[in-house]
Design an enzyme around this catalytic site. Structure first.
Site, mmCIF file in Angstrom:
data_model
loop_
_atom_site.group_PDB
_atom_site.id
_atom_site.type_symbol
_atom_site.label_atom_id
_atom_site.label_comp_id
_atom_site.label_asym_id
_atom_site.label_seq_id
_atom_site.Cartn_x
_atom_site.Cartn_y
_atom_site.Cartn_z
ATOM 1 N N ARG A 118 82.819 50.573 39.286
ATOM 2 C CA ARG A 118 82.267 49.217 39.347
ATOM 3 C C ARG A 118 83.122 48.238 40.159
ATOM 4 O O ARG A 118 82.997 47.026 40.000
ATOM 5 C CB ARG A 118 82.008 48.663 37.936
ATOM 6 C CG ARG A 118 81.002 49.488 37.129
ATOM 7 C CD ARG A 118 80.615 48.767 35.853
ATOM 8 N NE ARG A 118 79.613 49.532 35.119
ATOM 9 C CZ ARG A 118 79.898 50.430 34.176
ATOM 10 N NH1 ARG A 118 81.163 50.657 33.840
ATOM 11 N NH2 ARG A 118 78.934 51.086 33.559
ATOM 12 N N LYS A 139 79.855 42.102 53.652
ATOM 13 C CA LYS A 139 78.636 42.908 53.636
ATOM 14 C C LYS A 139 79.012 44.385 53.702
ATOM 15 O O LYS A 139 79.709 44.814 54.622
ATOM 16 C CB LYS A 139 77.737 42.559 54.823
ATOM 17 C CG LYS A 139 76.835 41.364 54.601
ATOM 18 C CD LYS A 139 75.820 41.269 55.729
ATOM 19 C CE LYS A 139 74.828 40.156 55.486
ATOM 20 N NZ LYS A 139 73.819 40.069 56.568
ATOM 21 N N GLU A 181 77.959 41.189 69.761
ATOM 22 C CA GLU A 181 78.173 40.346 68.579
ATOM 23 C C GLU A 181 79.009 39.113 68.932
ATOM 24 O O GLU A 181 78.825 38.039 68.359
ATOM 25 C CB GLU A 181 78.847 41.145 67.464
ATOM 26 C CG GLU A 181 77.987 42.266 66.872
ATOM 27 C CD GLU A 181 76.868 41.760 65.965
ATOM 28 O OE1 GLU A 181 76.705 40.523 65.819
ATOM 29 O OE2 GLU A 181 76.147 42.598 65.405
ATOM 30 N N LYS A 222 82.281 33.111 62.023
ATOM 31 C CA LYS A 222 81.731 33.811 60.863
ATOM 32 C C LYS A 222 82.368 33.314 59.569
ATOM 33 O O LYS A 222 81.678 33.123 58.561
ATOM 34 C CB LYS A 222 81.921 35.319 60.998
ATOM 35 C CG LYS A 222 81.278 36.070 59.843
ATOM 36 C CD LYS A 222 81.002 37.513 60.148
ATOM 37 C CE LYS A 222 80.136 38.128 59.064
ATOM 38 N NZ LYS A 222 79.855 39.551 59.301
ATOM 39 N N GLU A 232 74.105 35.085 51.717
ATOM 40 C CA GLU A 232 72.970 34.972 52.634
ATOM 41 C C GLU A 232 71.726 34.358 51.989
ATOM 42 O O GLU A 232 70.611 34.872 52.115
ATOM 43 C CB GLU A 232 72.633 36.347 53.247
ATOM 44 C CG GLU A 232 71.900 36.246 54.565
ATOM 45 C CD GLU A 232 71.831 37.566 55.316
ATOM 46 O OE1 GLU A 232 70.727 38.054 55.514
ATOM 47 O OE2 GLU A 232 72.897 38.095 55.694
ATOM 48 N N ARG A 236 73.953 31.717 56.216
ATOM 49 C CA ARG A 236 74.475 33.015 56.655
ATOM 50 C C ARG A 236 73.416 33.825 57.411
ATOM 51 O O ARG A 236 73.750 34.720 58.192
ATOM 52 C CB ARG A 236 75.024 33.820 55.465
ATOM 53 C CG ARG A 236 75.706 35.106 55.914
ATOM 54 C CD ARG A 236 76.593 35.726 54.885
ATOM 55 N NE ARG A 236 77.194 36.952 55.427
ATOM 56 C CZ ARG A 236 78.154 37.636 54.846
ATOM 57 N NH1 ARG A 236 78.666 37.214 53.705
ATOM 58 N NH2 ARG A 236 78.639 38.724 55.399
ATOM 59 N N ASN A 240 72.283 36.666 61.782
ATOM 60 C CA ASN A 240 71.340 37.733 62.109
ATOM 61 C C ASN A 240 70.558 37.453 63.383
ATOM 62 O O ASN A 240 69.566 38.139 63.658
ATOM 63 C CB ASN A 240 70.369 37.948 60.939
ATOM 64 C CG ASN A 240 71.053 38.565 59.738
ATOM 65 O OD1 ASN A 240 71.671 39.602 59.836
ATOM 66 N ND2 ASN A 240 70.950 37.894 58.593
ATOM 67 N N HIS A 243 68.935 40.293 65.377
ATOM 68 C CA HIS A 243 68.993 41.522 64.590
ATOM 69 C C HIS A 243 67.641 41.999 64.072
ATOM 70 O O HIS A 243 67.489 43.187 63.792
ATOM 71 C CB HIS A 243 69.958 41.334 63.415
ATOM 72 C CG HIS A 243 71.402 41.407 63.811
ATOM 73 N ND1 HIS A 243 71.972 40.526 64.694
ATOM 74 C CD2 HIS A 243 72.390 42.260 63.451
ATOM 75 C CE1 HIS A 243 73.251 40.819 64.851
ATOM 76 N NE2 HIS A 243 73.529 41.867 64.128
ATOM 77 N N HIS A 247 67.235 45.569 65.064
ATOM 78 C CA HIS A 247 67.282 46.608 64.035
ATOM 79 C C HIS A 247 66.058 47.502 64.096
ATOM 80 O O HIS A 247 66.149 48.712 63.839
ATOM 81 C CB HIS A 247 67.380 45.978 62.645
ATOM 82 C CG HIS A 247 68.779 45.706 62.204
ATOM 83 N ND1 HIS A 247 69.082 44.985 61.067
ATOM 84 C CD2 HIS A 247 69.978 46.058 62.732
ATOM 85 C CE1 HIS A 247 70.390 44.901 60.925
ATOM 86 N NE2 HIS A 247 70.962 45.539 61.929
ATOM 87 N N HIS A 260 74.466 49.857 68.173
ATOM 88 C CA HIS A 260 74.055 48.644 67.451
ATOM 89 C C HIS A 260 74.059 47.420 68.363
ATOM 90 O O HIS A 260 73.091 46.649 68.401
ATOM 91 C CB HIS A 260 74.981 48.408 66.257
ATOM 92 C CG HIS A 260 74.690 47.142 65.520
ATOM 93 N ND1 HIS A 260 73.547 46.945 64.777
ATOM 94 C CD2 HIS A 260 75.384 45.965 65.436
ATOM 95 C CE1 HIS A 260 73.544 45.728 64.263
ATOM 96 N NE2 HIS A 260 74.644 45.111 64.649
#
Length: 361
Positions: A118, A139, A181, A222, A232, A236, A240, A243, A247, A260
């Site tokens: 955990r 993330k 990026e 960032k 997010e 945030r 993206n 993306h 994606h 990517h």
């Protein structure tokens, strides 16, 4: 250079610079002293290129798991294998994971740390330009065959050690992918920085000092956003930009075939076409940006390999989708992003525009 990240869950620093690994480890001595075991998760390419430098600059005993490179690192099978490795090493909640690699390694290692017993602490040691983005902000995720980064958690590292010496081993494709990026960070934050990029040298040929400055600037952009919105819920989402469509291209091609950053660059041009409708971006800028991308070697062939109908199923799995409606991050002007709901029919129109634009240049 140290850049603070004051996330809601806890604060930490990104240490960035040339040859800083040994110094950064020493400055976090208490973190390492508390660990009963240190596990380094890396991939075969990084370990082959950087094992000697890492061992010379990392003074603590550790166990290493060398994993497949690229998106193969982010499979269920590899995730299970990494968890098994920690169990076999009898790791406890006092153990420490080191994510040593690019974005895929960082995503996988962070998710392993987030879920083992955990949650155990981890440190990001990024080795790529792309990872200047992914290593910061917490993330973590693995992929599913039905979507990229669909299984994951927000889980912040204890620290990020970004030694730019690691970047020397990157090939041109990896540099180009990572710089997408950087360009994204510029677009959402600073018009002057965008101009500097568009008018400057090819992104694969930047002087080392200038590249380091760009990376530090990107981390600062960032970090500022993560401080405002760790999970997010609002701003945030701006990170993206490019993306959603990117994606979809990446997933349709099969993870790893289109890098990517290459997919993100395609997505950025797609977004600029949308910005012409919803913001103050003009078509001349969109064409100029596309020309810049092509001159820097970004490939756009993947756009022609799939119909819009083939991309649709991946677009609809985007994590920003709200009750089945697609949400795109767009720009009112350079440096002023916002989120806009877009109907699928309009997405199809923009897809057609992109294909027409690519045929023109």
């Amino acid at each position: 250079m140290e850049i603070p990240v004051r996330a809601a869950s806890h604060s930490y620093a990104v240490t960035i610079g040339k040859g800083i690994l040994k110094q950064a480890v020493a400055s976090h001595e208490k973190l390492f002293e508390k660990a009963d075991k240190i596990i380094v998760l890396t991939d075969e390419h990084v370990w082959a290129a950087q094992q000697q430098y890492f061992e010379e600059n990392f003074p603590h005993a550790f166990h290493v798991l060398v994993m497949p490179a690229g998106e193969k690192c982010k499979t269920f099978e590899n995730f299970l294998g990494a968890q098994t490795f920690l169990l076999e090493q009898k790791c406890t909640r006092k153990s420490l994971v080191i994510a040593f690699g690019g974005g895929a390694v960082g995503d996988l290692a962070g998710f392993v740390a987030a879920t083992y017993m955990r949650g155990i602490p981890f440190v990001q040691v990024p080795t790529t330009i792309l990872a200047h983005d992914s290593a910061v902000g917490g993330k973590t995720a693995i992929n599913h065959t039905l979507g990229k980064n669909m299984i994951g958690a927000f889980y912040q590292p204890q620290a990020v050690f970004y030694d730019t010496n690691f970047l020397h081993s990157l090939n041109e494709k990896e540099v180009r992918s990572g710089m997408a990026e950087v360009i994204k960070h510029a677009l959402i934050s600073d018009a002057q920085w965008v101009e500097e990029l568009l008018e400057g040298e090819h992104v694969t040929q930047l002087p080392e000092d200038l590249l380091a400055n760009y990376l530090a600037h990107g981390v600062q952009v960032k970090a500022k956003i993560v401080e405002q919105d760790e999970t997010e819920q609002s701003v945030r989402k701006y990170l993206n930009l490019g993306h959603t469509y990117g994606h979809a291209i990446e997933a349709a091609a099969g993870y790893g075939r289109v890098a990517h950053g290459e997919a993100v660059m395609i997505g950025l041009v797609y977004c600029l076409l949308l910005c012409e409708r919803y913001g103050k971006i003009n078509h001349l800028f969109t064409k100029r940006f596309l020309q810049f991308a092509l001159e820097n070697g970004y490939p756009f062939e993947a756009v022609h390999e799939f119909t819009f109908d083939q991309l649709t199923e991946y677009l609809l799995k985007d994590k920003k989708a709200d009750y089945g409606e697609l949400q795109f991050v767009l720009l009112d002007t350079i440096g002023n992003p916002f989120v806009q709901k877009i109907e699928l029919a309009e997405c199809r129109e923009i897809d057609e525009q992109l294909r027409s634009l690519l045929a023109e240049v």
